[in-house]
Design a protein around this motif. Structure first.
Motif, short mmCIF file in Angstrom:
data_model
loop_
_atom_site.label_atom_id
_atom_site.label_comp_id
_atom_site.label_asym_id
_atom_site.label_seq_id
_atom_site.Cartn_x
_atom_site.Cartn_y
_atom_site.Cartn_z
N LEU A 1 -80.48 -24.68 68.60
CA LEU A 1 -81.20 -25.57 69.42
C LEU A 1 -81.13 -24.99 71.03
O LEU A 1 -81.69 -25.41 71.88
CB LEU A 1 -80.42 -27.06 69.66
N LEU A 2 -79.99 -24.13 71.33
CA LEU A 2 -79.77 -23.72 72.40
C LEU A 2 -80.62 -22.44 72.98
O LEU A 2 -80.70 -22.03 73.87
CB LEU A 2 -78.45 -23.39 72.77
N ARG A 3 -81.00 -21.79 71.80
CA ARG A 3 -81.70 -20.31 71.96
C ARG A 3 -83.00 -20.35 72.84
O ARG A 3 -83.72 -21.45 72.84
CB ARG A 3 -81.88 -19.78 70.70
N THR A 4 -83.50 -19.44 73.62
CA THR A 4 -84.79 -19.14 74.00
C THR A 4 -85.56 -18.45 72.93
O THR A 4 -86.40 -18.86 72.34
CB THR A 4 -84.86 -18.24 75.07
N LYS A 5 -84.82 -17.45 72.30
CA LYS A 5 -85.64 -16.42 71.11
C LYS A 5 -84.44 -16.19 70.46
O LYS A 5 -82.99 -15.87 70.91
CB LYS A 5 -86.20 -15.38 71.57
N SER A 6 -84.53 -16.30 69.00
CA SER A 6 -83.44 -15.49 68.23
C SER A 6 -83.74 -14.04 68.32
O SER A 6 -84.76 -13.51 68.65
CB SER A 6 -83.47 -16.10 66.86
N VAL A 7 -82.47 -13.36 68.03
CA VAL A 7 -82.56 -11.83 67.97
C VAL A 7 -82.17 -11.23 66.52
O VAL A 7 -81.04 -11.09 66.34
CB VAL A 7 -81.57 -11.29 69.01
N PHE A 8 -83.25 -11.19 65.68
CA PHE A 8 -82.90 -10.44 64.59
C PHE A 8 -82.48 -9.11 64.37
O PHE A 8 -81.38 -8.81 63.82
CB PHE A 8 -84.23 -11.14 63.58
N SER A 9 -83.50 -8.26 65.04
CA SER A 9 -83.10 -6.86 65.00
C SER A 9 -83.63 -6.01 65.85
O SER A 9 -85.05 -6.54 66.47
CB SER A 9 -83.46 -6.25 63.55
N GLY A 10 -83.38 -4.63 66.19
CA GLY A 10 -84.12 -3.95 66.96
C GLY A 10 -84.03 -2.47 66.43
O GLY A 10 -83.53 -2.30 65.23
N GLY A 11 -84.75 -1.54 67.10
CA GLY A 11 -84.71 -0.20 66.47
C GLY A 11 -85.68 -0.04 65.50
O GLY A 11 -86.53 -0.72 65.25
N VAL A 12 -85.10 0.89 64.45
CA VAL A 12 -85.88 1.08 63.26
C VAL A 12 -85.60 0.87 61.91
O VAL A 12 -84.22 1.43 61.84
CB VAL A 12 -86.64 2.59 63.51
N PRO A 13 -85.94 0.08 61.18
CA PRO A 13 -85.37 0.18 59.81
C PRO A 13 -85.22 1.33 59.10
O PRO A 13 -86.35 2.01 59.03
CB PRO A 13 -86.42 -0.97 59.08
N ASN A 14 -84.01 1.57 58.86
CA ASN A 14 -83.77 2.94 57.92
C ASN A 14 -82.61 2.64 57.05
O ASN A 14 -82.00 2.12 57.19
CB ASN A 14 -83.95 3.93 59.22
N TYR B 1 -84.87 8.45 51.65
CA TYR B 1 -84.37 7.70 52.56
C TYR B 1 -85.47 6.60 53.16
O TYR B 1 -85.23 6.04 54.30
CB TYR B 1 -83.61 8.36 53.60
N LEU B 2 -86.64 6.90 52.58
CA LEU B 2 -87.79 5.97 53.08
C LEU B 2 -87.43 4.34 52.72
O LEU B 2 -87.04 4.29 51.52
CB LEU B 2 -89.21 6.22 52.45
N VAL B 3 -87.81 3.78 53.57
CA VAL B 3 -87.62 2.10 53.09
C VAL B 3 -88.88 1.63 52.72
O VAL B 3 -89.77 1.81 53.05
CB VAL B 3 -87.29 1.35 54.37
N LYS B 4 -88.62 0.91 51.40
CA LYS B 4 -89.81 0.66 50.62
C LYS B 4 -90.61 -0.52 51.32
O LYS B 4 -89.84 -1.36 52.04
CB LYS B 4 -89.49 0.13 49.33
N GLN B 5 -91.86 -0.63 50.97
CA GLN B 5 -92.71 -1.62 51.78
C GLN B 5 -91.92 -3.21 51.41
O GLN B 5 -92.02 -4.04 52.37
CB GLN B 5 -94.22 -1.54 51.37
N GLU B 6 -91.95 -3.28 50.22
CA GLU B 6 -91.17 -4.33 49.68
C GLU B 6 -90.10 -4.94 50.59
O GLU B 6 -89.94 -6.04 50.70
CB GLU B 6 -91.01 -4.58 48.31
N ASP B 7 -89.23 -3.86 50.70
CA ASP B 7 -87.96 -4.05 51.77
C ASP B 7 -88.24 -4.59 52.89
O ASP B 7 -87.47 -5.36 53.75
CB ASP B 7 -87.06 -2.93 51.41
N LEU B 8 -89.43 -3.92 53.71
CA LEU B 8 -89.81 -4.18 54.87
C LEU B 8 -90.37 -5.67 55.02
O LEU B 8 -89.99 -6.36 55.99
CB LEU B 8 -90.96 -3.15 55.29
N ASP B 9 -91.09 -5.78 53.90
CA ASP B 9 -91.60 -7.25 54.06
C ASP B 9 -90.38 -8.47 53.84
O ASP B 9 -90.36 -9.44 54.36
CB ASP B 9 -92.52 -7.44 52.58
N LEU B 10 -89.40 -7.96 53.10
CA LEU B 10 -88.10 -8.94 52.82
C LEU B 10 -87.54 -9.22 54.17
O LEU B 10 -87.12 -10.12 54.62
CB LEU B 10 -87.39 -8.58 51.84
#
Ligand code: URA
Length: 204
Positions: free
Chosen positions: A31-44, A4-13
């Motif tokens: 145009l309206l955002r202060t920051k976009s919000v891509f993700s949080g927590g831990v990639p798994n 279940y480990l996430v590969k480095q290439e996937d983290l890079d993507l």
């Protein structure tokens, strides 16, 4: 034993996709955002939660679920021993905040979909929690309302098990903990999620 480990290439993507998301102008919310919000927590590859869209605090900080609803979400996870630091990858249907937290428009969801698809397609999590109606509609065509579908398992992308759950902001508006109340139902659901998680990953 499954790895279940996430590969480095996937983290890079995911990192490259986050950079693209931060610069995205595919819909007017860019145009309206202060920051976009891509993700949080831990990639798994085990557990992902998909919410609706950033609110005020998320837009300020660039992190999902950091306002009042997010604090409640953390408590719900903690009640069964999950934490965003160790166990859950968190993302939203929209990566930018709609004005006044209105519901996402279809064209905004369409413009943003590629980011969600890359997140799901890269991690291929075994369990996906659909938090609230907007997330449910993104994954289950013709789905009935959240009160009808919450707590049920659905077949998700890449063989995932998907469960709709109440959005924490709905729970904040419904304070009762009585049997059958939204908070009580959420407690049933998170315990079921923990049970299935333990069953799926008992050998890993
Ligand atoms: N509500 C959501 O659906 N997502 C967030 O990130 C914050 C509030």
């Amino acid at each position: 034993m499954t790895d279940y480990l996430v590969k480095q290439e996937d983290l890079d993507l995911l990192e490259r996709t986050k950079d693209r998301c931060n610069n995205c102008q595919k819909c007017p919310l860019g145009l309206l955002r202060t920051k976009s919000v891509f993700s949080g927590g831990v990639p798994n590859k085990k557990l992902m939660l998909v919410g609706e869209a950033p609110g005020y605090w998320e837009d300020q900080k660039g992190e999902p679920f950091v306002g009042k609803a997010g604090q409640l979400l953390d408590k719900i996870f903690a009640s069964v021993g999950f934490s965003r630091q160790n166990d859950v990858y968190i993302c939203n249907t929209l990566k930018c905040r709609p004005p006044d937290n209105r519901n996402p428009l279809p064209e905004e969801k369409d413009a943003c979909r590629e980011f969600l698809d890359i997140q799901v397609g890269t991690l291929k999590p075994r369990i996906i929690l659909l938090c609230g109606n907007i997330a449910v509609q993104s994954f289950i065509e013709g789905a009935r309302g959240i009160t009808k579908v919450r707590g049920q398992w659905f077949d998700g992308p890449y063989g995932a098990k998907m469960m709709p759950i109440f959005h924490p902001s709905y729970l904040l508006r419904n304070d009762s903990r009585e049997k059958g109340s939204p908070k009580w139902l959420m407690w049933q659901d998170i315990q079921e999620i923990r049970r299935v998680y333990d069953e799926l990953f008992k050998d890993s």
